[in-house]
Structure formats: structure tokens, C-alpha cells
Design a protein around this motif. Structure first.
Motif, PDB file in Angstrom:
ATOM      1  N   ASP A  67     -24.543 -91.556  38.125  1.00  0.00           N
ATOM      2  CA  ASP A  67     -23.836 -90.340  38.536  1.00  0.00           C
ATOM      3  C   ASP A  67     -24.804 -89.278  39.059  1.00  0.00           C
ATOM      4  N   THR A  68     -24.318 -88.494  40.012  1.00  0.00           N
ATOM      5  CA  THR A  68     -25.009 -87.297  40.499  1.00  0.00           C
ATOM      6  C   THR A  68     -24.090 -86.123  40.208  1.00  0.00           C
ATOM      7  N   VAL A  69     -24.608 -85.131  39.475  1.00  0.00           N
ATOM      8  CA  VAL A  69     -23.786 -84.011  39.018  1.00  0.00           C
ATOM      9  C   VAL A  69     -24.554 -82.693  39.100  1.00  0.00           C
ATOM     10  N   PRO A  70     -23.831 -81.578  39.287  1.00  0.00           N
ATOM     11  CA  PRO A  70     -24.477 -80.268  39.169  1.00  0.00           C
ATOM     12  C   PRO A  70     -24.668 -79.934  37.691  1.00  0.00           C
ATOM     13  N   ALA A  71     -25.751 -79.202  37.392  1.00  0.00           N
ATOM     14  CA  ALA A  71     -26.025 -78.840  36.002  1.00  0.00           C
ATOM     15  C   ALA A  71     -26.802 -77.533  35.945  1.00  0.00           C
ATOM     16  N   ALA A  72     -26.636 -76.837  34.831  1.00  0.00           N
ATOM     17  CA  ALA A  72     -27.463 -75.672  34.518  1.00  0.00           C
ATOM     18  C   ALA A  72     -28.595 -76.174  33.634  1.00  0.00           C
ATOM     19  N   LEU A  73     -29.818 -75.727  33.914  1.00  0.00           N
ATOM     20  CA  LEU A  73     -30.989 -76.181  33.169  1.00  0.00           C
ATOM     21  C   LEU A  73     -31.606 -75.016  32.400  1.00  0.00           C
ATOM     22  N   THR A  74     -31.863 -75.240  31.125  1.00  0.00           N
ATOM     23  CA  THR A  74     -32.522 -74.247  30.281  1.00  0.00           C
ATOM     24  C   THR A  74     -33.857 -74.825  29.840  1.00  0.00           C
ATOM     25  N   LEU A  75     -34.949 -74.215  30.290  1.00  0.00           N
ATOM     26  CA  LEU A  75     -36.282 -74.678  29.930  1.00  0.00           C
ATOM     27  C   LEU A  75     -36.572 -74.322  28.481  1.00  0.00           C
ATOM     28  N   LEU A  76     -37.086 -75.291  27.718  1.00  0.00           N
ATOM     29  CA  LEU A  76     -37.367 -75.085  26.308  1.00  0.00           C
ATOM     30  C   LEU A  76     -38.851 -74.826  26.051  1.00  0.00           C
ATOM     31  N   ASP A  77     -39.609 -74.646  27.109  1.00  0.00           N
ATOM     32  CA  ASP A  77     -41.028 -74.325  27.012  1.00  0.00           C
ATOM     33  C   ASP A  77     -41.380 -73.484  28.228  1.00  0.00           C
ATOM     34  N   GLN A  78     -42.535 -72.847  28.204  1.00  0.00           N
ATOM     35  CA  GLN A  78     -42.928 -71.946  29.283  1.00  0.00           C
ATOM     36  C   GLN A  78     -43.504 -72.677  30.486  1.00  0.00           C
TER      37      GLN A  78
END
Length: 108
Positions: A67-78
């Protein structure tokens, strides 16, 4: 951005960017099972450092290999601020296994 030590810290965090991501099919070396929002993988943004990233999908349905999907990404490191930009291609991993690719569509 501070490093997240406890996943409960994420309740106050907003996503860092949006991306279009593709999960590799199992026969191409990817996952064999679907994932859902809250899935975390190690992302390589072409800076020789893989960082954990939380993925939140627009749809509540499971995301299957291929699958190819849109997503929101939250970085868990700097990462340095200039590291991320619209159009940046990346790969993501489970351990040393590449399970997908993507491209940042916009920063939030």
C-alpha cells in the motif's frame, strides 16, 4: 525538539511533517502483516542516522504491504532543522530490514 523517553509524552506532540509512504510487499522483502496508526519504524532521511518515527495514517483502516498512503510523521528523536524539507525521499526500517519508502510532502 526533545527526545521522547515515554510514549505517553506523545499525547502533547504535533506531527513534524506529512509524507506519502509505501510499504514494500512481502515478496520484495517488506512486512508480511498490516500496520495501523501508531506504528513506529526507524527512518533514514539520508543523513546516516536512523531515528524512530511514529506514523499516523489518515484512514483508520489497516495499511497492508504494497500500500501507498498519506501519513503524518512525528519524529521521536532530534534532527537538525535543515534536514527535513518537502520533496525529501526516505526509507524506513524494522531493525536492519527495509520495509518501506516515502517522500515528504510538506512540513507542519
Amino acid at each position: 525538539m526533545k527526545k521522547v523517553k515515554d510514549l505517553r509524552d506523545l499525547t502533547d506532540r504535533l506531527p513534524d511533517c506529512r509524507a506519502l509512504i509505501t510499504f514494500l510487499r512481502a515478496e520484495d522483502g517488506g512486512r508480511r502483516s498490516p500496520v495501523a496508526s501508531g506504528y513506529s519504524a526507524l527512518f533514514d532521511f539520508d543523513n546516516d542516522k536512523r531515528i524512530p518515527v511514529l506514523q499516523t495514517f489518515d484512514d483508520e483502516n489497516p495499511v497492508y504491504p504494497g500500500d501507498t498512503v498519506p501519513a503524518a510523521l512525528t519524529l521521536l528523536d532530534q534532527l537538525p532543522p535543515e534536514t527535513l524539507y518537502g520533496g525529501l525521499a526516505f526509507e524506513f526500517y524494522e531493525g536492519s530490514k527495509k520495509v518501506g519508502t516515502g517522500i515528504i510532502t510538506n512540513l507542519l
